[in-house]
Write an enzyme that holds these catalytic residues in place. Structure first.
Site, short mmCIF file in Angstrom:
data_model
loop_
_atom_site.label_atom_id
_atom_site.label_comp_id
_atom_site.label_asym_id
_atom_site.label_seq_id
_atom_site.Cartn_x
_atom_site.Cartn_y
_atom_site.Cartn_z
N ASN A 154 0.69 -1.11 -0.01
CA ASN A 154 -0.34 0.39 0.12
C ASN A 154 0.70 1.27 0.03
O ASN A 154 0.34 2.41 -0.12
CB ASN A 154 -1.03 0.02 1.20
N THR A 179 -9.66 4.39 0.79
CA THR A 179 -10.24 3.83 0.75
C THR A 179 -11.35 4.60 1.55
O THR A 179 -10.05 5.39 2.48
CB THR A 179 -9.81 2.32 1.94
N TYR A 204 -4.26 -1.57 7.95
CA TYR A 204 -4.71 -0.69 6.96
C TYR A 204 -4.94 0.28 6.50
O TYR A 204 -4.21 0.82 5.53
CB TYR A 204 -5.91 -2.05 6.39
N LYS A 208 -2.74 2.50 3.69
CA LYS A 208 -3.26 2.60 2.26
C LYS A 208 -3.04 4.96 2.79
O LYS A 208 -3.00 5.23 1.58
CB LYS A 208 -5.14 2.52 3.10
#
Length: 371
Positions: A154, A179, A204, A208
């Site tokens: 990412n 996201t 995550y 991101k």
């Protein structure tokens, strides 16, 4: 920051000239067909027997679109959207995908190569648009990954891509798919607009956000022509098997045999949008090169997960009674409430979601049953 001298030397004018001459020759064949056999291991695909190939720079309105992660749950729909719009589509991924609507495929592990190789691929495909639809949480690797593994996919991959795009003699438009989880948890009832300060609490979300921030900074400095789309939770045909919609498909398969669907339902409400609507937003963002910054892409509605699951089950033709809510811990990439404010996307991109949630879930089930 450009390419290191040792890598930049690989991309000399001789190589670029040869790649361009190869493209001109192959495009002149102009043969029919929409799907093509993959050119495995090729950095510059051979355009033989695949689609109606005309160099985008010579055909008004027709562009060469390179979709990174083009066989994934998002990328395959992005490929289809651009192909339907008449563009030449090249899918790039580690492995070929079944029935991905593209003209050419390049097998390339983007986490394992440097910027020079990515640049050669962009030059060889005469890329006008690059879509980064890769994601560190995916079907191949799963979602249970360490922060270091997520950072490689990412963050590091995005920085490599930015170096390649910035070094391209003919700079393509870059659309990066981020996201909603980059914002982190917010209080229930919050409409998340692009001004909300990102404060992700998961590995995550953090990784991101780092990738999206790199795109925004490179765009602000003039290195690239880029834009970031922050997508909410996705549903629709062919979801990631490790997402909630993907898991629901397997659970309903079991319920078809047993008459029971045991599931732990989180007391959460989340925004869902059909992945095909996201693909449309990607295309629109690629067409508006003067737009920059972040655009939220969602339905603008926070849906209780119990309602989502009921809608899915009954839309597939099963009674609500098959659902057996079990207590237990439910893991998530983000907070318990997501509701995207999409006014900027509506006003500046001319985008709005078209596919109702009930239709999206029903078509997701039908696509799954077709195989």
């Amino acid at each position: 920051m450009g390419l290191p001298p040792s890598e930049a030397a690989i991309c000399d004018l001789t190589e670029l000239s040869q790649a361009t001459r190869s493209l001109v020759k192959s495009h002149s064949q102009n043969v029919g067909g929409r799907f093509c056999k993959p050119h495995l291991g090729s950095e510059s695909p051979r355009y033989s027997g695949c689609g109606e190939h005309t160099l985008s720079r010579n055909t008004p309105g027709r562009r060469s679109v390179v979709v990174l992660g083009g066989t994934g749950s998002v990328g395959r729909h992005v490929c289809a959207e651009f192909a339907r719009s008449g563009h030449h589509v090249v899918a790039v991924a580690r492995h070929p995908g079944r029935e991905v609507n593209c003209h050419d495929f390049i097998a390339l592990d983007l986490t394992a190569v440097g910027a020079a190789r990515v640049l050669r691929m962009l030059q060889g495909t005469a890329a006008d648009v690059v879509v980064n639809a890769t994601d560190g949480a995916n079907d191949t690797d799963g979602w249970d990954r360490s922060e270091a593994e997520l950072a490689t996919a990412n963050m590091d991959l995005v920085r490599t891509l930015l170096d390649a795009v910035a070094a391209a003699p003919r700079r393509p438009r870059l659309v990066h798919v981020g996201t909603i989880h980059e914002y982190g948890p917010v209080p229930a009832g919050t409409m998340i607009d692009e001004s909300v300060p990102p404060r992700p609490v998961t590995a995550y979300g953090r990784t991101k956000l780092a990738g999206s921030t790199a795109v925004l900074e490179a765009t602000a400095s003039g290195r690239v022509d880029g834009v970031v789309l922050r997508a909410v939770n996705l549903c629709g045909p062919y979801p990631s098997a490790v997402s909630l919609p993907g898991k629901l498909l397997g659970m309903l398969d079991d319920a078809a045999r047993t008459g029971r669907m045991p599931i732990a339902i989180a007391p959460a409400s989340r925004d869902f949008v059909d992945v095909r609507d996201l693909a449309t937003a990607v295309r629109l963002a690629s067409e508006r090169s003067r737009t920059a910054g972040v655009f939220n892409i969602g339905s603008g509605v926070a849906v209780p997960l119990r309602h989502l699951i009921t809608l899915f089950v009954t839309g597939a033709g099963f009674p609500e009674s098959v659902i057996e809510d079990r207590s237990g811990t439910v893991t998530s990439m983000g907070g318990s409430w997501t509701q995207a404010d999409t006014r900027r996307a509506r006003e500046e991109l001319g985008w709005a979601p078209r596919i109702a949630l009930a239709d999206s879930l029903r078509e997701m089930w039908l696509a799954h049953r077709r195989g």
